[in-house]
Design a protein around this motif. Structure first.
Motif, PDB file in Angstrom:
ATOM      1  N   PHE A   5       0.838  -1.194   0.000  1.00 53.76           N
ATOM      2  CA  PHE A   5       0.000   0.000   0.000  1.00 53.76           C
ATOM      3  C   PHE A   5       0.872   1.243   0.000  1.00 53.76           C
ATOM      4  O   PHE A   5       2.005   1.219   0.491  1.00 53.76           O
ATOM      5  CB  PHE A   5      -0.900   0.016   1.250  1.00 53.76           C
ATOM      6  CG  PHE A   5      -2.159  -0.770   1.099  1.00 53.76           C
ATOM      7  CD1 PHE A   5      -2.130  -2.158   1.114  1.00 53.76           C
ATOM      8  CD2 PHE A   5      -3.380  -0.125   0.944  1.00 53.76           C
ATOM      9  CE1 PHE A   5      -3.305  -2.894   0.963  1.00 53.76           C
ATOM     10  CE2 PHE A   5      -4.563  -0.852   0.802  1.00 53.76           C
ATOM     11  CZ  PHE A   5      -4.522  -2.240   0.813  1.00 53.76           C
ATOM     12  N   LEU A   7       0.688   5.312   1.371  1.00 56.19           N
ATOM     13  CA  LEU A   7      -0.065   6.381   2.023  1.00 56.19           C
ATOM     14  C   LEU A   7       0.519   7.684   1.499  1.00 56.19           C
ATOM     15  O   LEU A   7       1.732   7.903   1.600  1.00 56.19           O
ATOM     16  CB  LEU A   7       0.071   6.340   3.541  1.00 56.19           C
ATOM     17  CG  LEU A   7      -0.421   7.626   4.251  1.00 56.19           C
ATOM     18  CD1 LEU A   7      -1.927   7.859   4.031  1.00 56.19           C
ATOM     19  CD2 LEU A   7      -0.101   7.621   5.739  1.00 56.19           C
ATOM     20  N   GLU A 169       0.585  -3.925   3.968  1.00 53.41           N
ATOM     21  CA  GLU A 169      -0.753  -3.418   4.294  1.00 53.41           C
ATOM     22  C   GLU A 169      -0.905  -3.050   5.764  1.00 53.41           C
ATOM     23  O   GLU A 169      -1.371  -1.967   6.102  1.00 53.41           O
ATOM     24  CB  GLU A 169      -1.804  -4.466   3.911  1.00 53.41           C
ATOM     25  CG  GLU A 169      -3.209  -3.969   4.222  1.00 53.41           C
ATOM     26  CD  GLU A 169      -4.278  -5.022   4.012  1.00 53.41           C
ATOM     27  OE1 GLU A 169      -3.934  -6.181   3.686  1.00 53.41           O
ATOM     28  OE2 GLU A 169      -5.450  -4.674   4.175  1.00 53.41           O
ATOM     29  N   LYS A 173      -1.605   0.718   6.979  1.00 55.28           N
ATOM     30  CA  LYS A 173      -2.929   1.033   7.545  1.00 55.28           C
ATOM     31  C   LYS A 173      -2.787   1.579   8.965  1.00 55.28           C
ATOM     32  O   LYS A 173      -3.536   2.469   9.369  1.00 55.28           O
ATOM     33  CB  LYS A 173      -3.819  -0.215   7.523  1.00 55.28           C
ATOM     34  CG  LYS A 173      -4.185  -0.650   6.099  1.00 55.28           C
ATOM     35  CD  LYS A 173      -5.666  -0.850   5.887  1.00 55.28           C
ATOM     36  CE  LYS A 173      -6.016  -0.849   4.413  1.00 55.28           C
ATOM     37  NZ  LYS A 173      -6.756  -2.047   4.006  1.00 55.28           N
ATOM     38  N   LYS A 174      -1.795   1.076   9.691  1.00 57.87           N
ATOM     39  CA  LYS A 174      -1.543   1.580  11.041  1.00 57.87           C
ATOM     40  C   LYS A 174      -1.082   3.025  10.945  1.00 57.87           C
ATOM     41  O   LYS A 174      -1.575   3.898  11.667  1.00 57.87           O
ATOM     42  CB  LYS A 174      -0.469   0.711  11.704  1.00 57.87           C
ATOM     43  CG  LYS A 174      -0.040   1.167  13.094  1.00 57.87           C
ATOM     44  CD  LYS A 174       0.766   0.051  13.804  1.00 57.87           C
ATOM     45  CE  LYS A 174       1.133   0.436  15.215  1.00 57.87           C
ATOM     46  NZ  LYS A 174       2.425   1.175  15.277  1.00 57.87           N
ATOM     47  N   THR A 176      -1.612   5.087   8.539  1.00 54.77           N
ATOM     48  CA  THR A 176      -2.725   5.908   8.041  1.00 54.77           C
ATOM     49  C   THR A 176      -3.630   6.336   9.194  1.00 54.77           C
ATOM     50  O   THR A 176      -4.046   7.502   9.272  1.00 54.77           O
ATOM     51  CB  THR A 176      -3.533   5.129   6.988  1.00 54.77           C
ATOM     52  OG1 THR A 176      -2.649   4.755   5.930  1.00 54.77           O
ATOM     53  CG2 THR A 176      -4.661   5.972   6.426  1.00 54.77           C
ATOM     54  N   LYS A 177      -3.896   5.402  10.087  1.00 52.93           N
ATOM     55  CA  LYS A 177      -4.761   5.715  11.237  1.00 52.93           C
ATOM     56  C   LYS A 177      -4.143   6.842  12.065  1.00 52.93           C
ATOM     57  O   LYS A 177      -4.823   7.799  12.443  1.00 52.93           O
ATOM     58  CB  LYS A 177      -4.903   4.448  12.078  1.00 52.93           C
ATOM     59  CG  LYS A 177      -6.109   4.409  12.970  1.00 52.93           C
ATOM     60  CD  LYS A 177      -6.391   2.981  13.469  1.00 52.93           C
ATOM     61  CE  LYS A 177      -7.459   3.065  14.563  1.00 52.93           C
ATOM     62  NZ  LYS A 177      -7.202   2.176  15.665  1.00 52.93           N
ATOM     63  N   GLU A 196     -11.076   4.824   0.564  1.00 54.38           N
ATOM     64  CA  GLU A 196     -10.280   3.963   1.430  1.00 54.38           C
ATOM     65  C   GLU A 196     -10.440   2.470   1.147  1.00 54.38           C
ATOM     66  O   GLU A 196      -9.482   1.713   1.239  1.00 54.38           O
ATOM     67  CB  GLU A 196     -10.688   4.245   2.868  1.00 54.38           C
ATOM     68  CG  GLU A 196      -9.663   3.833   3.879  1.00 54.38           C
ATOM     69  CD  GLU A 196      -9.955   4.426   5.256  1.00 54.38           C
ATOM     70  OE1 GLU A 196     -10.991   5.125   5.387  1.00 54.38           O
ATOM     71  OE2 GLU A 196      -9.171   4.185   6.159  1.00 54.38           O
ATOM     72  N   LYS A 197     -11.646   2.072   0.808  1.00 54.77           N
ATOM     73  CA  LYS A 197     -11.888   0.638   0.673  1.00 54.77           C
ATOM     74  C   LYS A 197     -11.517   0.100  -0.708  1.00 54.77           C
ATOM     75  O   LYS A 197     -11.539  -1.114  -0.921  1.00 54.77           O
ATOM     76  CB  LYS A 197     -13.374   0.343   0.959  1.00 54.77           C
ATOM     77  CG  LYS A 197     -13.842   0.842   2.312  1.00 54.77           C
ATOM     78  CD  LYS A 197     -14.738  -0.158   2.997  1.00 54.77           C
ATOM     79  CE  LYS A 197     -15.284   0.293   4.352  1.00 54.77           C
ATOM     80  NZ  LYS A 197     -14.461   1.207   5.122  1.00 54.77           N
ATOM     81  N   ARG A 200      -5.158   0.971  -3.276  1.00 51.08           N
ATOM     82  CA  ARG A 200      -3.927   0.719  -2.511  1.00 51.08           C
ATOM     83  C   ARG A 200      -3.120   1.989  -2.312  1.00 51.08           C
ATOM     84  O   ARG A 200      -2.174   1.989  -1.536  1.00 51.08           O
ATOM     85  CB  ARG A 200      -3.063  -0.318  -3.242  1.00 51.08           C
ATOM     86  CG  ARG A 200      -3.652  -1.704  -3.189  1.00 51.08           C
ATOM     87  CD  ARG A 200      -2.733  -2.738  -3.824  1.00 51.08           C
ATOM     88  NE  ARG A 200      -3.370  -4.048  -3.786  1.00 51.08           N
ATOM     89  CZ  ARG A 200      -3.246  -4.910  -2.775  1.00 51.08           C
ATOM     90  NH1 ARG A 200      -2.498  -4.596  -1.731  1.00 51.08           N
ATOM     91  NH2 ARG A 200      -3.861  -6.073  -2.796  1.00 51.08           N
ATOM     92  N   LEU A 202      -3.513   5.265  -0.703  1.00 58.03           N
ATOM     93  CA  LEU A 202      -4.423   5.975   0.194  1.00 58.03           C
ATOM     94  C   LEU A 202      -4.014   7.444   0.272  1.00 58.03           C
ATOM     95  O   LEU A 202      -2.939   7.763   0.761  1.00 58.03           O
ATOM     96  CB  LEU A 202      -4.362   5.339   1.589  1.00 58.03           C
ATOM     97  CG  LEU A 202      -4.643   3.829   1.610  1.00 58.03           C
ATOM     98  CD1 LEU A 202      -4.332   3.254   2.994  1.00 58.03           C
ATOM     99  CD2 LEU A 202      -6.098   3.550   1.249  1.00 58.03           C
TER     100      LEU A 202
END
Lengths: 217, 805, 189
Positions: A5, A7, A169, A173-174, A176-177, A196-197, A200, A202
């Motif tokens: 992914f 970000l 991923e 994703k961590k 991104t949060k 988001e869903k 890849r 973001l």
């Protein structure tokens, strides 16, 4: 799902265009002849010779008098890429998705010249392009040959501020949060991740997407 | 920089002013961002909202040329609200010093001004001395004649109301910024300044910077992590080229070029070696004679002996009271006073202020040599716009050279880090390395002088033992720059054999037994090896010093004046700002700025600012030619009829050139808008290297002029229209970039518009790219440095018919 | 194929055994018709410092054994930039591999409207002659006050902040040995 992914945290971008040029350098892409039309953004759009483009959009703002949005635009590497769906109807597996999610335009796309316009239109962001030089369809490759060798994509490596990030991923994703929480604190509730869903890549932005890619330049 | 790039991450408040760091030092934003993510506040002040402004927590605009007013107001805030670090200021600066009776200031002029000569007699600004010749001090800072009280009175004139009327910055913004930055006066906080040409390119350039240095001293930020005064130098090796003094007024290591009145080396040393009677002042420049002698031994080797004054008289001297700076060169050249000229790795036809004057000057030369990678406006000046080759007699030689990846050597970054780099790519057939060109040229000149010629001594005796078989060897020169023991020597109880590399400048001597091309670089290449080539990532303090990555001057000290980062007992002022600490009888951390014990040891200590004769930071600066306290003056060309602060409209000692090419006007309706010049990330200086690179040219293809929506409306200009921008000296065609990032200013009740242009284009290539913005700028400059005032001048902007780019 | 420890670690990063094995000559991955070869796979790596601004970012230059430039990108080990580069640094390749680079010395004769190519030896000879001629014609032993100055004010020099330290020192030495006093460069502007 897993896989790789990106970000892209636009709140950290300074528009140094290291990403735009690093991509050109790595992919040995030629430059186009451009004109100054009243903006720092050039070329005007993604094209056969430009896989990553930093977009500039400015607006008056109550805080600090102006807001200047920078958007390092490139392929989203969708989870269910509409360009592939369209292309498969014409020539199967000219566009493939590799084992970590990179959407790759193979040499077989050389036979898709006539279809290149509809494939481009299939993409919500008009990313795909026909390259006159390479005689095939082109876009960001996720630097898959670099990734295979354990290297970062050229654009991500060039980024000095942590605007561009890349990895597994779970890690992305961590991150991104965390970044989204920071952005909401600093910029308000409009801060969000685009699509988001479905993608890849973001993109963390703090306003409506249309503000980052206005129709009128 | 007093500090360095990575250290920016240690700051609590970063003021980016006189700099557009995100665009011109883009990777520095990694460390600005790092500080920001840890909670630091980023403040940006710029006439225009830039890419840097987009990342600032606080941004405000000020009119170009008003930085002293802005910062004077900040000093007023700091002093009147008691935000300064008292113990630091009293002990480590000269705020406690008492001024002599001759010092005064009235209506924009300091005492000692000679209006005929347009010069100050600096002796009027001397301190009161005691019977031992040491400046008198009042450590309570209450004496009405002490620096502190005089300064408080001086800056009380810079009220936010007055400052706002000068700068055009709203009072609320001023107050917010003053409050935020002044908070770094607390011991556990440090603030830093990142500045660049936005401060230096003014007739008050040096005083802009002095103002900030004074603020940093008062807030106790000098010598501390995340503090300091950080000059963002412009070129990859401008720090090195400055250290090695390719400048008329200094010899390598900042040794003042001898004036003609100083007949012998002893005369020079007597005049130029500072003295102090204060036993607590290290007065490190007292070692100057050692550095001079060692430099001359590097220049002339064995030929330099005590008997011939180490070749002192072979070196060219400058006349007392005369300057030979960049602006003087092109002024003299314009008047036809030069026959030959070298433009080596430079493009003055685009980079110097007042390009028309420069280009016409070049046409008066007999010959010119231009060494460069690509064709450029200087080499090809004779076929430029407005030039008639038939009438130009100048013989021009263009010598093509290697790029940085094709040769080996070192460069010094802004943080004083000397970094070695290697030849990577095989160069194409044809171009030569600059070093090889220098060696070949000098050997040929020397050959010609074997037969006959004027005063051949310096040419015959110029040291050449580092050249073998006519080959340029960067290692051999780096070693000479470090220096050798030229004979068996014993110094500081240690014995060294002839030919040994000197371990540091503490071992240099004034008797000809040592050589050193540049005392500041002594320790960079020793018997331990090439220190600049080191790549160790250890960071024992955890503060980002990386003491074994490359080598920095002086003696690998990463933060200079660092003994001011500790209190009188040698403990950091605050534990969270620890880069140096005195523990168990020794200093731990960075290389201490002098190994003496802390000031609590009144016998053995020395004050922390060891390069100053009094050992303390100069809040009062008696050495500048335009005054000991920075005062706001308007630029040479300004938009308002008077200076709000005094009846001195502009800097009373700034040099103003007067040829036909030097016209200038203020408050002239023909040139009603403030103009400024700047850079963009994607191009480099005049664009001489980057315009030829398609990837970069694609991103920034043509000259543009940024202007506000309001000004555009006033002149009927739309975004993308072709415009003519003109000044009293020249004109350019530029594409209008109409933007909210410029807003009109309200100055003394009047609406003042400002525009700006990048100066990275030139007529050679691309043909439709536009020409240099320096066609507009004036040849006047700072009286201390003579850096031209290319940041504030007056222009007109007009639409060019219906044309678009 | 010999790998330095650093190269091995770099390449065996997240891609793991497959990539590492690939580097060592065994291809354990299924054959991928579309995967491009890594062009810097067998390249020589040399460290350099960016020639533009004064941040002093580290750059790795990849070349073929022949010295042909293949690629330039950030040096991840450098503590200041940690592999990052701005637009100019990222495009460094194009400063060196550029068809517009001048290859041979050029000479412009008085009143001419064009350049002519000349040989290096010729250029050096002519320039040295000009230096001597001008220096001898304009050399001043004593100024108007009768003070010894031993200089020439007939020649001026500017440049360069783009030169290496060792070149800068040599150049200031040469110019001063020749007696020039008008010596300046980018630091002054």
């Amino acid at each position: 799902m897993a896989g790789k992914f990106f970000l892209i945290d636009t709140t950290r971008c300074t528009a140094c265009r290291g990403c735009q040029i690093a991509c050109k350098q790595w992919n040995e892409l030629p430059a186009d002849k451009t004109k100054q039309y009243g903006s720092y953004q050039n070329p005007l759009d993604l094209n056969g010779n430009t896989y990553r483009l930093v977009r500039f959009a400015e607006y008056p703002s109550k805080k600090n008098s102006m807001a200047w949005y920078f958007f390092s635009d490139a392929c989203r590497h969708c989870l269910a890429p509409p360009c592939k769906k369209k292309a498969d109807q014409i020539l199967k597996d000219a566009i493939v998705v590799n084992d970590y999610g990179a959407v790759i335009y193979t040499e077989k796309t050389k036979d898709l010249e006539k279809a290149s316009k509809v494939i481009k239109q299939a993409c919500p962001w008009s990313v795909p392009n026909w390259s006159k030089d390479q005689k095939q369809m082109v876009k960001c490759t996720m630097c898959n040959e670099r990734v295979d060798a354990g290297l970062l994509p050229a654009c991500v490596k060039a980024c000095p501020t942590g605007a561009l990030n890349f990895g597994e991923e779970a890690d992305i994703k961590k991150l991104t949060k965390e970044r989204l929480a920071e952005a909401k604190k600093k910029f308000g509730d409009k801060a969000h991740i685009e699509d988001e869903k479905d993608v890849r890549a973001l993109f963390l932005i703090v306003d409506d997407f249309i503000k980052y890619k206005p129709m009128e330049l | 920089m007093t500090n360095h790039w990575i250290d920016i991450r240690n700051s609590d408040c970063i003021l980016i002013m006189g700099s557009n760091a995100a665009e011109n030092h883009p990777i520095s934003m990694k460390w600005v961002g790092n500080a920001k993510n840890k909670g630091a506040t980023i403040i940006n002040v710029d006439p225009r909202f830039t890419r840097t402004s987009s990342k600032a927590d606080i941004y405000t605009a000020e009119r170009s040329g008003t930085d002293i007013a802005f910062l004077g107001g900040m000093m007023n805030y700091i002093l009147s609200k008691d935000k300064y670090h008292k113990e630091y200021a009293a002990n480590y600066t000269n705020v406690s010093f008492i001024l002599g009776p001759k010092y005064d200031f009235k209506d924009g002029l300091f005492s000692g001004y000679d209006p005929k000569k347009k010069k100050y007699d600096k002796s009027f600004w001397a301190f009161e001395k005691d019977a031992n010749g040491v400046p008198k001090r009042d450590l309570t800072l209450k004496d009405p004649r002490c620096v502190f009280q005089l300064m408080k009175k001086f800056y009380s004139r810079y009220t936010t109301k007055t400052v706002s009327a000068i700068t055009g910055t709203p009072e609320a913004d001023l107050k917010k910024i003053y409050e935020t930055y002044a908070a770094t006066g607390a011991v556990d906080k440090t603030g830093t300044i990142m500045y660049a040409m936005g401060w230096t390119q003014h007739t008050v350039g040096v005083q802009n910077i002095r103002m900030m240095a004074m603020i940093q001293l008062m807030l106790g930020n000098m010598g501390r992590p995340g503090g300091g005064v950080n000059a963002l130098r412009g070129e990859s090796n401008v720090q090195g080229s400055t250290d090695h003094c390719l400048l008329f007024h200094i010899w390598p290591g900042y040794l003042g070029t001898p004036k003609a009145s100083l007949v012998t080396l002893a005369d020079y040393n007597a005049k130029n070696t500072p003295k102090t009677n204060d036993p607590l002042s290290a007065n490190w420049w007292q070692n100057k004679p050692k550095y001079m002698a060692s430099f001359l031994k590097a220049m002339f080797g064995e030929a330099a002996t005590k008997e011939n004054d180490f070749g002192y008289s072979w070196m060219p001297k400058i006349d007392d009271g005369v300057t030979y700076s960049w602006l003087d060169i092109f002024d003299e050249m314009y008047k036809g006073n030069f026959k030959g000229f070298f433009a080596w790795g430079q493009n003055p036809a685009c980079s110097g202020a007042n390009s028309n004057k420069t280009r016409q000057a070049l046409a008066k030369l007999d010959w010119m040599v231009n060494v460069n990678i690509f064709d450029n406006e200087t080499a090809s000046f004779w076929k430029g716009p407005g030039m008639n080759p038939d009438e130009i007699k100048t013989e021009v030689f263009f010598l093509p050279c290697h790029t940085s990846v094709e040769k080996e050597g070192s460069i010094t970054n802004s943080g004083r880090w000397m970094q070695w780099r290697y030849a990577a790519a095989k160069p194409p057939r044809g171009p030569k390395g600059d070093g090889d060109i220098m060696v070949e040229l000098f050997e040929k000149v020397r050959e010609l002088y074997e037969a006959d010629g004027k005063f051949t001594e310096p040419i015959k005796n110029f040291r050449w033992d580092y050249v073998k078989d006519g080959k340029y060897d960067p290692h051999a020169i780096a070693k000479l720059i470090n220096g050798y023991f030229e004979q068996d020597t014993t110094v500081k109880g240690k014995s060294f054999k002839k030919g040994t590399l000197v371990p540091s400048f503490a071992f240099l001597l004034d008797d000809g037994s040592t050589s050193s091309g540049n005392w500041l670089y002594c320790q960079s290449y020793t018997e331990k090896g090439n220190m600049a080539a080191r790549r160790e990532k250890k960071d024992p303090t955890g503060m980002g010093l990386y003491p074994e990555w490359s080598w920095c001057w002086p003696v690998n000290r990463r933060i200079i004046y660092n003994r001011a980062s500790v209190d009188l007992n040698g403990k950091p002022w605050s534990p969270n700002k620890n880069i140096l600490e005195y523990k168990d009888g020794k200093w731990v951390g960075d290389v201490p700025d002098g190994g003496w014990p802390p000031m609590s040891d009144k016998e053995k200590t020395k004050r922390p600012f060891i390069m100053k004769p009094d050992g303390v930071g100069s809040v009062f600066g008696p050495g500048r030619v335009d005054g000991p306290f920075p005062e706001h003056y308007e630029p040479l060309e300004c938009p308002v009829p008077k200076n709000l602060m005094s009846s001195q409209r502009m800097n009373p000692v700034a040099p103003v050139y007067g040829t036909a090419a030097d016209e200038h006007y203020s408050c002239d309706p023909r040139f009603p808008f403030v103009g400024t010049t700047y850079r963009v990330t994607e191009h480099w200086q005049t664009g001489i290297l980057t315009r030829w690179q398609p990837w970069l040219l694609e991103t920034q293809p043509q000259l543009f002029v940024e202007m506000s929506n309001e000004l555009a409306k006033l002149k009927g200009i739309k975004n993308g229209d072709m415009c003519k921008v003109s000044s009293a000296r020249g004109k350019v065609e530029a594409v209008a970039m109409v933007t909210g990032r410029f807003r009109p200013f309200t100055i003394q009740g009047l609406t003042v518009h400002q525009v700006g242009l990048p100066w990275c284009f030139g007529w050679v290539y691309p043909k439709d790219g536009g020409d240099s913005a320096n066609l507009l700028t004036p040849s006047t400059g700072d009286p201390n440095t003579r850096i031209p005032e290319t940041k504030a001048f007056m222009v007109n902007v007009e639409k060019l018919g219906k044309r678009r780019a | 194929m010999a790998l330095t420890r650093r190269e091995f670690l770099k390449w065996s990063g997240t891609a793991g055994a497959a990539a590492a094995a690939m580097c060592l000559g065994f291809d354990l991955r299924p054959v991928k018709l579309y995967a491009a070869d890594l062009k810097i796979l067998k390249a020589k790596e040399t460290t350099t410092i960016c020639p533009y601004c004064a941040v002093g970012c580290g750059i790795i230059v990849h070349t073929k054994k022949s010295g042909k430039l293949l690629n330039t990108e950030g040096d991840p080990d450098h503590p200041i930039n940690e592999g990052a580069l701005c637009a100019k640094g990222a495009g460094l390749y194009q400063m060196t591999v550029n068809k517009n680079r001048k290859r041979f010395p050029l000479y412009r004769a008085p009143e001419s409207d064009e350049w002519e190519e000349i040989e290096w030896e010729d250029a050096i000879q002519k320039i040295a002659e000009k230096i001597k001629e001008t220096r001898d014609a304009t050399f001043t032993e004593k100024n108007a006050k009768g003070e010894v100055v031993n200089r020439t004010t007939g020649i001026a020099h500017v440049g360069s902040a783009a030169l290496d330290n060792e070149e800068c020192w040599l150049l200031q030495g040469i110019m001063r040995a020749l007696g020039l006093v008008y010596i300046e460069h980018q630091a002054r502007i």
